[in-house]
Design a protein around this motif. Structure first.
Motif, short mmCIF file in Angstrom:
data_model
loop_
_atom_site.label_atom_id
_atom_site.label_comp_id
_atom_site.label_asym_id
_atom_site.label_seq_id
_atom_site.Cartn_x
_atom_site.Cartn_y
_atom_site.Cartn_z
N ALA A 291 46.39 30.91 36.58
CA ALA A 291 45.13 30.29 37.21
C ALA A 291 44.49 31.21 37.93
O ALA A 291 45.00 32.08 38.66
CB ALA A 291 45.46 28.99 37.86
N ARG A 292 43.09 31.37 38.02
CA ARG A 292 42.45 32.05 39.18
C ARG A 292 42.27 30.84 40.19
O ARG A 292 41.85 29.74 39.97
CB ARG A 292 41.18 32.41 38.59
CG ARG A 292 41.16 33.43 37.57
CD ARG A 292 39.66 33.89 36.99
NE ARG A 292 39.27 32.93 36.12
CZ ARG A 292 39.46 32.64 34.88
NH1 ARG A 292 40.51 33.45 34.27
NH2 ARG A 292 38.99 31.52 33.82
N TYR A 293 42.50 31.41 41.37
CA TYR A 293 42.75 30.40 42.70
C TYR A 293 41.83 30.86 43.67
O TYR A 293 41.80 32.25 44.31
CB TYR A 293 44.14 30.29 42.92
CG TYR A 293 44.30 29.27 44.32
CD1 TYR A 293 44.66 27.89 43.88
CD2 TYR A 293 44.38 29.92 45.53
CE1 TYR A 293 44.83 27.20 44.82
CE2 TYR A 293 44.78 28.85 46.61
CZ TYR A 293 44.77 27.62 46.01
OH TYR A 293 45.17 26.82 47.30
N LEU A 294 40.90 29.87 44.09
CA LEU A 294 40.21 29.99 45.39
C LEU A 294 40.56 28.85 46.44
O LEU A 294 40.82 27.96 46.06
CB LEU A 294 38.59 29.96 45.02
CG LEU A 294 38.05 31.14 44.25
CD1 LEU A 294 36.75 30.67 43.99
CD2 LEU A 294 38.08 32.55 44.86
N THR B 299 29.93 30.08 50.97
CA THR B 299 30.35 31.46 51.57
C THR B 299 31.60 32.00 51.01
O THR B 299 32.76 31.33 51.00
CB THR B 299 30.30 31.50 52.99
OG1 THR B 299 28.91 30.92 53.42
CG2 THR B 299 30.46 32.90 53.52
N HIS B 300 31.69 33.05 50.68
CA HIS B 300 33.12 33.83 50.25
C HIS B 300 33.37 34.77 51.37
O HIS B 300 32.56 35.75 51.96
CB HIS B 300 32.84 34.71 49.05
CG HIS B 300 34.13 35.49 48.62
ND1 HIS B 300 34.33 36.69 48.79
CD2 HIS B 300 35.30 34.82 47.89
CE1 HIS B 300 35.81 37.05 48.40
NE2 HIS B 300 35.93 35.71 47.88
N LEU B 301 34.53 34.66 52.08
CA LEU B 301 35.17 35.23 53.09
C LEU B 301 35.84 36.46 52.97
O LEU B 301 35.83 37.40 54.04
CB LEU B 301 35.72 34.23 54.15
CG LEU B 301 35.21 33.13 54.47
CD1 LEU B 301 36.32 31.92 55.25
CD2 LEU B 301 33.97 33.45 55.39
N GLY B 302 36.54 36.60 51.81
CA GLY B 302 37.24 37.87 51.43
C GLY B 302 38.34 37.56 50.56
O GLY B 302 38.66 36.46 50.14
N ALA B 303 38.98 38.67 50.25
CA ALA B 303 40.08 38.49 49.04
C ALA B 303 41.28 37.55 49.83
O ALA B 303 42.04 37.03 48.70
CB ALA B 303 40.66 39.75 48.36
N ASP B 304 41.58 37.71 51.01
CA ASP B 304 42.79 37.15 51.56
C ASP B 304 42.63 35.47 51.33
O ASP B 304 41.83 35.09 51.90
CB ASP B 304 42.90 37.53 53.03
CG ASP B 304 44.12 36.79 53.63
OD1 ASP B 304 44.78 35.93 53.05
OD2 ASP B 304 44.35 37.16 54.79
#
Length: 293
Positions: free
Chosen positions: A114-117, A158-163
């Protein structure tokens, strides 16, 4: 497909989950829902949602699945069964938890294809679907960008970053701000009530103070990031004397002084470490230490 054609699945239909699903429906997205207690979907089904019989069926209904359940353990339990195929799907987990859980769950989901956010909803349910609702996301930029037109239905995204842990950290940092402001207001309200001033009278004054203090943050942030704390406005030792006055006044009028005593204890430790002549943000050094309890 345009953004309103994208099918969306929402897993978990508490008050927040229902609000999320409702926002997608309002925006025109084909919306599939699932909840342990199926009756919680009745209102959404009446508005056009499809109730899936199983979690696996719900995930298969679309490429984007929003999760909003009790905790991260529930996420693993629901999605860990053999009939739930995650390969090729995108999971957006808006379940509350900590940053370590977010990172661990991201690894678990990605191992299953899966791609996970990970995310956090900085809003109450009635505001979801309006610009007032701030929805934070962290994880792969590409996954966020691919689904942003769909996620925009929820509010200000909002996207905060890859972490993957950033959304959880921002969430609790926001809670620290919220409770600190509210507790400080309650401290002042309690003191003023002893003189017959009601909370409604004090509230507008407190708002002005809070707004004024908020304007200091960018400049204070520059000091923290540079590691240099020149006393441009006030030295910490001067602030500590004002804290002592707050403690004395609280005790004199019979109001709990635990909160200002905490402020002063931290300031006193920093002053003892040689920081008395520096500006207030030098206390970041105290906040960055592990607690003593």
């Amino acid at each position: 497909m345009n953004n309103t054609d994208t099918p969306v699945t929402v897993i978990g239909l508490g008050l927040m989950g229902q609000a999320l699903a409702g926002a997608f429906l309002k925006a025109g997205h084909p919306t599939t829902v699932w909840n342990r207690t199926a009756s919680k979907a009745d209102g959404l089904v009446a508005r056009g949602a499809r109730l899936a019989p199983t979690v696996g069926d719900a995930v298969r209904a679309g490429s984007l699945t929003i999760i909003c359940v009790t905790d991260y353990q529930a996420v693993r339990e629901l999605f860990g069964t053999s009939d739930v195929e995650l390969d090729g799907t995108t999971l957006v987990n808006l379940t509350s938890g900590d940053s370590a859980q977010a990172r661990e769950t991201a690894r678990w989901a990605e191992q299953r294809g899966a791609r996970y956010l990970d995310g956090a909803v900085m809003a109450v349910p009635p505001t979801v679907g309006t610009p007032e609702a701030v929805i934070l996301h962290s994880g792969p930029q590409a996954a966020f960008d691919a689904h942003k037109p769909t996620l925009d239905a929820l509010g200000t995204v909002t996207h905060l970053g890859a972490d993957h842990g950033l959304a959880s950290l921002y969430d609790v940092a926001g809670l620290a701000m919220m409770w600190s402001v509210l507790n400080a207001w309650l401290q002042g309200t309690a003191m003023l009530r002893t003189a017959g001033v009601d909370a409604a009278t004090y509230a507008p004054f407190a708002q002005r103070i809070a707004t004024g203090v908020a304007e200091w943050l960018p400049g204070y942030a520059e000091q923290i990031d540079s590691g240099s704390f020149p006393a441009e406005v006030s030295a910490l030792e001067t602030d500590a004397r004002a804290m002592a006055h707050l403690i004395e006044e609280s005790e004199a009028v019979g109001v709990n002084a635990e909160l200002p005593k905490l402020f002063k204890a931290m300031a006193d430790r920093s002053i003892a470490a040689g920081n008395g002549g520096k500006q207030y943000p030098v206390l970041i050094e105290e906040f960055s230490k592990p607690g003593t309890d």
